[in-house]
Design a protein around this motif. Sequence first.
Motif, PDB file in Angstrom:
ATOM      1  N   PRO A   1       3.202  18.200 -10.842  1.00  0.00           N
ATOM      2  CA  PRO A   1       2.366  17.315 -10.183  1.00  0.00           C
ATOM      3  C   PRO A   1       2.553  16.137  -9.268  1.00  0.00           C
ATOM      4  O   PRO A   1       2.126  15.609  -8.345  1.00  0.00           O
ATOM      5  CB  PRO A   1       1.333  16.977 -11.308  1.00  0.00           C
ATOM      6  CG  PRO A   1       1.964  17.195 -12.478  1.00  0.00           C
ATOM      7  CD  PRO A   1       3.210  17.957 -12.164  1.00  0.00           C
ATOM      8  N   LEU A   2       3.857  15.606  -9.880  1.00  0.00           N
ATOM      9  CA  LEU A   2       4.384  14.239  -9.117  1.00  0.00           C
ATOM     10  C   LEU A   2       5.091  14.758  -7.971  1.00  0.00           C
ATOM     11  O   LEU A   2       4.558  13.925  -6.823  1.00  0.00           O
ATOM     12  CB  LEU A   2       5.359  13.731  -9.890  1.00  0.00           C
ATOM     13  CG  LEU A   2       4.830  12.979 -11.117  1.00  0.00           C
ATOM     14  CD1 LEU A   2       5.954  12.400 -11.946  1.00  0.00           C
ATOM     15  CD2 LEU A   2       3.840  11.980 -11.019  1.00  0.00           C
ATOM     16  N   LEU A   3       5.502  15.844  -7.634  1.00  0.00           N
ATOM     17  CA  LEU A   3       6.268  16.052  -6.454  1.00  0.00           C
ATOM     18  C   LEU A   3       5.025  16.669  -5.313  1.00  0.00           C
ATOM     19  O   LEU A   3       4.708  16.334  -4.225  1.00  0.00           O
ATOM     20  CB  LEU A   3       7.158  17.297  -6.213  1.00  0.00           C
ATOM     21  CG  LEU A   3       7.945  17.717  -5.199  1.00  0.00           C
ATOM     22  CD1 LEU A   3       8.390  16.363  -4.368  1.00  0.00           C
ATOM     23  CD2 LEU A   3       9.013  18.685  -5.425  1.00  0.00           C
ATOM     24  N   ALA A   4       3.943  17.287  -6.009  1.00  0.00           N
ATOM     25  CA  ALA A   4       3.003  17.887  -5.317  1.00  0.00           C
ATOM     26  C   ALA A   4       2.271  16.447  -4.731  1.00  0.00           C
ATOM     27  O   ALA A   4       1.351  16.495  -3.883  1.00  0.00           O
ATOM     28  CB  ALA A   4       1.950  18.746  -6.198  1.00  0.00           C
ATOM     29  N   SER A   5       2.021  15.706  -5.686  1.00  0.00           N
ATOM     30  CA  SER A   5       1.377  14.257  -5.101  1.00  0.00           C
ATOM     31  C   SER A   5       1.947  13.689  -3.921  1.00  0.00           C
ATOM     32  O   SER A   5       1.427  13.066  -3.078  1.00  0.00           O
ATOM     33  CB  SER A   5       1.027  13.267  -6.299  1.00  0.00           C
ATOM     34  OG  SER A   5       2.121  12.603  -6.517  1.00  0.00           O
ATOM     35  N   ALA A   6       3.327  13.640  -3.974  1.00  0.00           N
ATOM     36  CA  ALA A   6       4.037  13.077  -2.767  1.00  0.00           C
ATOM     37  C   ALA A   6       3.777  13.926  -1.545  1.00  0.00           C
ATOM     38  O   ALA A   6       3.751  13.410  -0.562  1.00  0.00           O
ATOM     39  CB  ALA A   6       5.323  13.175  -3.101  1.00  0.00           C
ATOM     40  N   VAL A   7       3.715  15.314  -1.851  1.00  0.00           N
ATOM     41  CA  VAL A   7       3.437  16.061  -0.572  1.00  0.00           C
ATOM     42  C   VAL A   7       1.976  15.774  -0.034  1.00  0.00           C
ATOM     43  O   VAL A   7       1.847  15.493   0.954  1.00  0.00           O
ATOM     44  CB  VAL A   7       3.705  17.674  -0.799  1.00  0.00           C
ATOM     45  CG1 VAL A   7       3.054  18.324   0.339  1.00  0.00           C
ATOM     46  CG2 VAL A   7       5.383  17.774  -1.088  1.00  0.00           C
ATOM     47  N   LEU A   8       0.892  15.844  -0.811  1.00  0.00           N
ATOM     48  CA  LEU A   8      -0.388  15.613  -0.456  1.00  0.00           C
ATOM     49  C   LEU A   8      -0.538  14.241   0.053  1.00  0.00           C
ATOM     50  O   LEU A   8      -1.390  14.057   0.969  1.00  0.00           O
ATOM     51  CB  LEU A   8      -1.314  16.128  -1.568  1.00  0.00           C
ATOM     52  CG  LEU A   8      -1.464  17.274  -2.063  1.00  0.00           C
ATOM     53  CD1 LEU A   8      -2.194  17.367  -3.287  1.00  0.00           C
ATOM     54  CD2 LEU A   8      -2.056  18.191  -1.209  1.00  0.00           C
ATOM     55  N   THR A   9       0.159  13.279  -0.441  1.00  0.00           N
ATOM     56  CA  THR A   9      -0.076  11.654  -0.053  1.00  0.00           C
ATOM     57  C   THR A   9       0.514  11.831   1.439  1.00  0.00           C
ATOM     58  O   THR A   9       0.082  11.243   2.312  1.00  0.00           O
ATOM     59  CB  THR A   9       0.619  10.815  -0.795  1.00  0.00           C
ATOM     60  OG1 THR A   9       0.261  10.842  -2.182  1.00  0.00           O
ATOM     61  CG2 THR A   9       0.723   9.477  -0.227  1.00  0.00           C
ATOM     62  N   PHE A  10       1.673  12.406   1.443  1.00  0.00           N
ATOM     63  CA  PHE A  10       2.379  12.523   2.972  1.00  0.00           C
ATOM     64  C   PHE A  10       1.524  13.182   3.883  1.00  0.00           C
ATOM     65  O   PHE A  10       1.014  12.682   5.252  1.00  0.00           O
ATOM     66  CB  PHE A  10       3.658  13.153   2.960  1.00  0.00           C
ATOM     67  CG  PHE A  10       4.413  13.038   4.237  1.00  0.00           C
ATOM     68  CD1 PHE A  10       4.919  11.994   4.956  1.00  0.00           C
ATOM     69  CD2 PHE A  10       4.331  14.404   5.152  1.00  0.00           C
ATOM     70  CE1 PHE A  10       5.250  12.226   5.994  1.00  0.00           C
ATOM     71  CE2 PHE A  10       4.891  14.438   6.093  1.00  0.00           C
ATOM     72  CZ  PHE A  10       5.271  13.315   6.781  1.00  0.00           C
ATOM     73  N   LEU A  11       0.898  14.236   3.601  1.00  0.00           N
ATOM     74  CA  LEU A  11      -0.281  15.106   4.440  1.00  0.00           C
ATOM     75  C   LEU A  11      -1.407  14.283   4.717  1.00  0.00           C
ATOM     76  O   LEU A  11      -1.912  14.079   5.762  1.00  0.00           O
ATOM     77  CB  LEU A  11      -0.514  16.394   3.718  1.00  0.00           C
ATOM     78  CG  LEU A  11       0.490  17.447   3.618  1.00  0.00           C
ATOM     79  CD1 LEU A  11       0.191  18.697   2.945  1.00  0.00           C
ATOM     80  CD2 LEU A  11       1.010  17.917   5.203  1.00  0.00           C
ATOM     81  N   LEU A  12      -1.965  13.388   3.541  1.00  0.00           N
ATOM     82  CA  LEU A  12      -3.133  12.379   3.908  1.00  0.00           C
ATOM     83  C   LEU A  12      -2.785  11.428   5.095  1.00  0.00           C
ATOM     84  O   LEU A  12      -3.453  11.134   5.742  1.00  0.00           O
ATOM     85  CB  LEU A  12      -3.414  11.727   2.429  1.00  0.00           C
ATOM     86  CG  LEU A  12      -4.437  10.939   2.652  1.00  0.00           C
ATOM     87  CD1 LEU A  12      -5.863  11.542   3.082  1.00  0.00           C
ATOM     88  CD2 LEU A  12      -4.529  10.095   1.316  1.00  0.00           C
ATOM     89  N   ALA A  13      -1.344  10.832   4.782  1.00  0.00           N
ATOM     90  CA  ALA A  13      -1.178   9.874   5.778  1.00  0.00           C
ATOM     91  C   ALA A  13      -0.996  10.358   7.096  1.00  0.00           C
ATOM     92  O   ALA A  13      -1.635   9.863   8.214  1.00  0.00           O
ATOM     93  CB  ALA A  13       0.389   9.143   5.470  1.00  0.00           C
ATOM     94  N   VAL A  14      -0.338  11.377   7.512  1.00  0.00           N
ATOM     95  CA  VAL A  14      -0.235  12.097   8.795  1.00  0.00           C
ATOM     96  C   VAL A  14      -1.899  12.565   9.226  1.00  0.00           C
ATOM     97  O   VAL A  14      -2.002  12.125  10.285  1.00  0.00           O
ATOM     98  CB  VAL A  14       0.422  13.532   8.479  1.00  0.00           C
ATOM     99  CG1 VAL A  14       0.303  14.390   9.767  1.00  0.00           C
ATOM    100  CG2 VAL A  14       1.927  13.274   8.462  1.00  0.00           C
ATOM    101  N   ALA A  15      -2.459  13.160   8.354  1.00  0.00           N
ATOM    102  CA  ALA A  15      -3.917  13.366   8.656  1.00  0.00           C
ATOM    103  C   ALA A  15      -4.842  12.150   9.079  1.00  0.00           C
ATOM    104  O   ALA A  15      -5.631  12.065  10.314  1.00  0.00           O
ATOM    105  CB  ALA A  15      -4.813  14.169   7.608  1.00  0.00           C
TER     106      ALA A  15
END
Length: 184
Positions: free
Chosen positions: A96-110
Amino acid sequence: MTLQGDALKDAIGQTRAKWGWFVGLGVLLLILGGIAFGNLFIATVASVYVVGWLILMAGIIEIMHAFGVKTWSRFFYWLLSGLLYAVAGFFAFYNPLLASAVLTFLLAVALLASGVLRAWVGYKHRPEKGWGWLVAAGVISALAGLVIAMGWPVNSVWVLGLFLAVDLIFQGWAFIAVGLALKK
């Protein structure tokens, strides 16, 4: 009065009798939002698990859909797509920590992309009334995306939890406001 108007009045009347449920749900959401604010890390992990479940369910549905299509090319498209979704869902639970990093990056891009687009659309509608609000909203969204991106990946352990907490609190206040408005 039209038939639709009568139906709307009936629906509002029936809902008005249940105003207390709206207030109660609002209070519950406020409490959950406060708990989320109390531990943003756990709220982030919880949000990753929710997204993981949604992705996993979407993958299972796509895999089931693959067996209902009539051509091999579409079968393999839906099967591969469903398998990728399912793997991504399992990945969210496995790390979940790596997934949160990916999701946070996608949120920033969006946020950055939607903010720039919104500001551009607002700027293009300059002669119309209210265009400045659209530009301002776009700039704020783009700046939020930039701030998140600049703190990434370190901030990925709390950003999603913060968004969850803020959303729960705003939803809570909205339900309380609707409930109290229905009471009047």
